[in-house]
Motif scaffolding. Structure first.
Motif, PDB file in Angstrom:
ATOM      1  N   PRO A 563      48.611   9.435  30.787  1.00 51.17           N
ATOM      2  CA  PRO A 563      48.043  10.800  30.762  1.00 51.17           C
ATOM      3  C   PRO A 563      46.539  10.813  30.469  1.00 51.17           C
ATOM      4  O   PRO A 563      45.799  11.647  30.994  1.00 51.17           O
ATOM      5  CB  PRO A 563      48.829  11.499  29.646  1.00 51.17           C
ATOM      6  CG  PRO A 563      50.123  10.741  29.564  1.00 51.17           C
ATOM      7  CD  PRO A 563      49.767   9.322  29.880  1.00 51.17           C
ATOM      8  N   SER A 564      46.071   9.848  29.633  1.00 49.76           N
ATOM      9  CA  SER A 564      44.629   9.790  29.323  1.00 49.76           C
ATOM     10  C   SER A 564      43.838   9.393  30.564  1.00 49.76           C
ATOM     11  O   SER A 564      42.782   9.976  30.860  1.00 49.76           O
ATOM     12  CB  SER A 564      44.363   8.794  28.196  1.00 49.76           C
ATOM     13  OG  SER A 564      45.047   9.183  27.028  1.00 49.76           O
ATOM     14  N   LEU A 565      44.344   8.392  31.311  1.00 47.12           N
ATOM     15  CA  LEU A 565      43.650   7.959  32.539  1.00 47.12           C
ATOM     16  C   LEU A 565      43.602   9.092  33.558  1.00 47.12           C
ATOM     17  O   LEU A 565      42.588   9.313  34.226  1.00 47.12           O
ATOM     18  CB  LEU A 565      44.351   6.746  33.160  1.00 47.12           C
ATOM     19  CG  LEU A 565      44.332   5.424  32.384  1.00 47.12           C
ATOM     20  CD1 LEU A 565      44.899   4.303  33.246  1.00 47.12           C
ATOM     21  CD2 LEU A 565      42.926   5.052  31.916  1.00 47.12           C
ATOM     22  N   GLU A 566      44.726   9.831  33.662  1.00 47.87           N
ATOM     23  CA  GLU A 566      44.775  10.940  34.626  1.00 47.87           C
ATOM     24  C   GLU A 566      43.743  12.014  34.281  1.00 47.87           C
ATOM     25  O   GLU A 566      43.083  12.577  35.154  1.00 47.87           O
ATOM     26  CB  GLU A 566      46.193  11.528  34.664  1.00 47.87           C
ATOM     27  CG  GLU A 566      47.170  10.622  35.410  1.00 47.87           C
ATOM     28  CD  GLU A 566      48.628  10.982  35.163  1.00 47.87           C
ATOM     29  OE1 GLU A 566      48.886  12.088  34.616  1.00 47.87           O
ATOM     30  OE2 GLU A 566      49.500  10.173  35.500  1.00 47.87           O
ATOM     31  N   GLU A 567      43.586  12.277  32.976  1.00 47.10           N
ATOM     32  CA  GLU A 567      42.599  13.290  32.576  1.00 47.10           C
ATOM     33  C   GLU A 567      41.174  12.811  32.856  1.00 47.10           C
ATOM     34  O   GLU A 567      40.298  13.601  33.219  1.00 47.10           O
ATOM     35  CB  GLU A 567      42.776  13.621  31.089  1.00 47.10           C
ATOM     36  CG  GLU A 567      42.227  14.989  30.754  1.00 47.10           C
ATOM     37  CD  GLU A 567      42.561  15.409  29.335  1.00 47.10           C
ATOM     38  OE1 GLU A 567      41.612  15.541  28.551  1.00 47.10           O
ATOM     39  OE2 GLU A 567      43.744  15.604  29.015  1.00 47.10           O
ATOM     40  N   MET A 568      40.945  11.502  32.722  1.00 45.98           N
ATOM     41  CA  MET A 568      39.621  10.941  33.056  1.00 45.98           C
ATOM     42  C   MET A 568      39.304  11.164  34.537  1.00 45.98           C
ATOM     43  O   MET A 568      38.141  11.339  34.914  1.00 45.98           O
ATOM     44  CB  MET A 568      39.583   9.437  32.749  1.00 45.98           C
ATOM     45  CG  MET A 568      39.605   9.088  31.277  1.00 45.98           C
ATOM     46  SD  MET A 568      39.632   7.288  31.055  1.00 45.98           S
ATOM     47  CE  MET A 568      40.484   7.155  29.479  1.00 45.98           C
ATOM     48  N   CYS A 569      40.338  11.172  35.376  1.00 48.91           N
ATOM     49  CA  CYS A 569      40.145  11.343  36.820  1.00 48.91           C
ATOM     50  C   CYS A 569      39.933  12.805  37.206  1.00 48.91           C
ATOM     51  O   CYS A 569      39.710  13.121  38.367  1.00 48.91           O
ATOM     52  CB  CYS A 569      41.358  10.799  37.577  1.00 48.91           C
ATOM     53  SG  CYS A 569      41.546   9.053  37.345  1.00 48.91           S
TER      54      CYS A 569
END
Length: 729
Positions: A563-569
């Motif tokens: 979820p953290s990586l997705e928010e970075m994107c």
């Protein structure tokens, strides 16, 4: 001429100023001539010097009645700094112990004290009245005099007794009453109650040309506030909320989002409040989040913005609180968030009050609603409320209404019809009734006066409610009508209005700009993401995560979870500070793993010419933020999770979820004291080793691989928490 020279010498010697501001010199001269004096001067106009300087120049001690301990302390500290001796000014209130009170009284009796600050409650005490009879009182200054009136925004019943106490102390003691906010009605109350009808009135303009006024719909309010502050870094500001709970919540959200903020409200002890105030004055803290208890008499000239999270209960309160911005004449932005739900809450607060108080409160609140919903120049409306006429051209676009495109309409016919109806019906109705007649809304009051069969009934239906509200509001603002607030807010004709009936002419009014429906959900849970997921970047970030994980001998999910990586994107953070705003990225994780991620994102953004979203990612506090703090403290004290659960009235599973959430957001917890009792060391090692090589962090998959007969779901969960805490944070 001699008085004038002495005045300037004292001003320069004591305060270090070369010139007086506005009416200060005339006010001080009036007091020195022992005349009653009534001063209405906006915040930042220099009211304090108006009684401080004559007190220093007069024989005896001036008694200053002030409503707040914090305000007294602030002023006494300043006077002592100017005067060099502590005995020059004292306060007498409930914060002093017996020996301190004795010392204060002795300094006064010895003639060393020129100003004695007292709370109205302290003034009324018999032993204090007896003491004041023993000294020469040069004059009495009643600060924040609007507290006398029920129509003021900060009514204090104790202020009603001031006159009889003064009469008990001595004869012919002059009074100076001072306020920064007083409508004509409040002015009349102050004069009557203090029996100072012959007082010389000094009234400065209420206009603060450097303040910018704006009202916004209450939509994603927390996000809007954080965004505003982030766009105004290193500036001091105050945020006002109606409840203590909301003050604590907003202060916490600001701190989570990297803004130094402290709460301030009456529920905090006096020491904490004083420390908070000092930190704000010394610029150790950027923002104060407060109930209205904060700010009276706070001499900080460079507050750059005042934000109202909730619309205030009165226009006086709003003016007083916004007036704390830009006291040095520099920038001062005043933003208020408005929603109908807030008005409903304020109305509910009043329902248990006596009828007369409720009637007053309703009318005061109605002014706030009219102000918030109107398209007319904000400055014109504020000044009209305080009995001052203002040409909106002088606003210089220093409010959102003057700064935006507004719809005008030709009001001649409707205004003539309205004024004629009011005259014909004997000036016995308020704006609500008149609007109902014009739009054809038949209710009990309308039919009881037979207005449902009046020729005007329903003739304005097509224009709608907003049109008639706009018309009536501006008929008052432009002095065709006035509101008789002593008489239920009934609308009465002015001379201009009466003349208009005989000789109508073309008039243009603005149509109210109805507030967009406030998104109350956004108040509690700001949107965390926006825009579509960038799948190309996501794959690049996953590859980087895998590479770092391999080099450190860790599974990828320990570095950052999906979820953290997705928010970075979605938000493209390109600095470590921005990365910390991503959920699941604490300061520790950002420092440990963040630099390679922001470097990759920055290159990707530049190469692909990506327009990053202007919106910030706002970290919200979970509703149970206080619970999380308590759990961390209990774990630090090595209290078992099952004991924490029973003490908090939660299930063991719920506490595990909370602990997991704390660890996943980057906080390191040492749970060995508890885990060692629950799971033997060999089994711990087995689960730990399993997670070291696992592809995913799923408990269900772990149970399947390790065997359900050997482990429970909660044991695997506990070990996963330990694993993430030790290796990820």
């Amino acid at each position: 001429m001699e008085i004038e020279k002495t005045l300037f010498d004292n001003l320069q010697n004591f305060f270090g100023f070369d010139t007086f501001k506005g009416d200060q010199e005339a006010i001080i001269t009036n007091i020195l001539q022992k005349k009653d004096t009534f001063v209405i001067m906006p915040t930042g106009g220099g009211k304090s010097i108006c009684y401080q300087l004559p007190a220093l120049m007069s024989e005896g001690t001036a008694v200053v009645i002030s409503p707040l301990i914090a305000l007294m302390k602030n002023q006494v500290d300043q006077l002592r700094a100017f005067g060099g001796a502590d005995s020059i000014a004292h306060f007498l209130n409930s914060s002093l112990n017996k020996s301190e009170i004795t010392r204060v009284k002795q300094d006064v009796l010895d003639g060393k004290t020129k100003l004695l600050y007292v709370a109205p409650e302290s003034l009324a005490k018999t032993d204090n009245i007896e003491f004041l009879k023993l000294i020469t009182v040069s004059f009495v200054a009643v600060d924040e005099a609007h507290c006398i009136s029920e129509w003021g925004h900060d009514f204090r019943p104790e202020y009603r007794k001031i006159r009889q106490v003064i009469n008990g102390i001595g004869e012919n003691i002059p009074i100076i009453a001072l306020t920064a906010t007083a409508t004509p009605k409040v002015q009349s109350d102050i004069r009557k109650n203090l029996q100072m009808n012959d007082a010389t009135l000094f009234k400065s303009s209420f206009n603060r040309p450097n303040l910018y006024y704006e009202v916004r719909p209450k939509k994603n309010v927390v996000k809007e506030i954080v965004k505003f502050i982030k766009n105004n870094p290193s500036k001091s500001g105050i945020i006002y909320c109606l409840s203590r709970k909301k003050v604590e919540e907003i202060a916490e959200v600001l701190n989570i989002n990297g803004i130094s903020a402290l709460p301030y409200h009456a529920g905090l002890d006096a020491k904490t409040r004083a420390e908070t105030q000092d930190k704000f004055l010394m610029e150790d803290v950027e923002v104060i989040v407060a109930t209205i208890a904060f700010g009276m008499g706070i001499d900080k000239p460079d507050v750059r913005y005042v934000i109202h999270h909730d619309i205030p209960k009165s226009m006086e309160g709003y003016y007083q609180e916004t007036g704390r911005a830009g006291r040095d004449g520099g920038e001062g932005v005043c933003i208020a968030f408005y929603s109908e739900k807030d008005i409903e809450k304020l109305t509910k607060f009043m329902k248990d009050k006596p009828v007369s108080e409720r009637e007053i409160g309703t009318q005061i609140l109605k002014e706030v609603i009219d102000y918030s919903e109107s398209s007319v120049c904000r400055r014109k409306q504020i000044l009209h409320y305080f009995g001052e006429n203002f040409n909106e051209a002088g606003c210089n676009n220093m409010c959102d209404n003057c700064n935006s495109h507004r719809t005008q309409f030709d009001a001649e016919e409707s205004l003539h019809k309205t004024l004629s109806f009011i005259k014909e019906q004997g000036e016995k109705f308020d704006d609500f009734h008149i609007t109902n007649v014009m739009i054809g809304q038949n209710n009990q009051p309308v039919s009881s006066y037979k207005h449902d069969i009046h020729p005007f009934f329903g003739t304005g239906k097509e224009q709608g409610v907003i049109y008639w509200k706009s018309l009536l509001r501006q008929a008052v603002l432009n002095n065709y009508l006035y509101k008789d607030i002593d008489n239920y807010g009934l609308l009465k004709l002015t001379k201009t209005g009466a003349d208009y009936i005989e000789n109508p002419y073309s008039v243009k009014f603005y149509l109210n700009n109805p507030m967009e429906k406030a998104d109350e959900e956004g108040d509690e849970t700001p949107a965390q993401s926006g825009g579509a997921l960038d799948t190309q970047l996501l794959q690049m970030l996953k590859d980087l995560r895998k590479k770092i994980a391999k080099s450190k001998g860790l599974p990828p999910f320990v570095i950052f979870q999906d979820p953290s990586l997705e928010e970075m994107c979605t938000h493209y953070p390109i600095t470590l500070d921005e990365l910390k705003q991503i959920h699941g990225v604490g300061a520790g994780k950002a420092a440990k793993f963040g630099s390679q991620f922001v470097s990759l994102i920055k290159s990707y953004v530049e190469e692909n010419d990506i327009d990053r979203p202007v919106d910030l990612v706002i970290k919200g506090t979970a509703n149970k933020s206080a619970l999380k703090v308590s759990i961390i403290q209990n774990i630090d004290r090595k209290i078992g999770l099952d004991d924490i659960a029973s003490a908090k009235g939660l299930s063991y599973e719920d506490v595990l979820k909370e602990v997991e959430s704390i660890v996943n957001s980057g906080t390191k917890l040492n749970l060995n004291y508890f885990i060692d009792e629950m799971i033997d060391l060999d089994r711990q090692d087995e689960v730990f080793d399993y997670f070291r090589t696992a592809e995913v962090d799923s408990i269900d998959v772990a149970l399947k691989d390790l065997g359900t007969e050997d482990y429970t779901f909660e044991e695997i969960q506990l070990m996963r928490i330990k694993f993430m805490s030790e290796l990820g944070n």
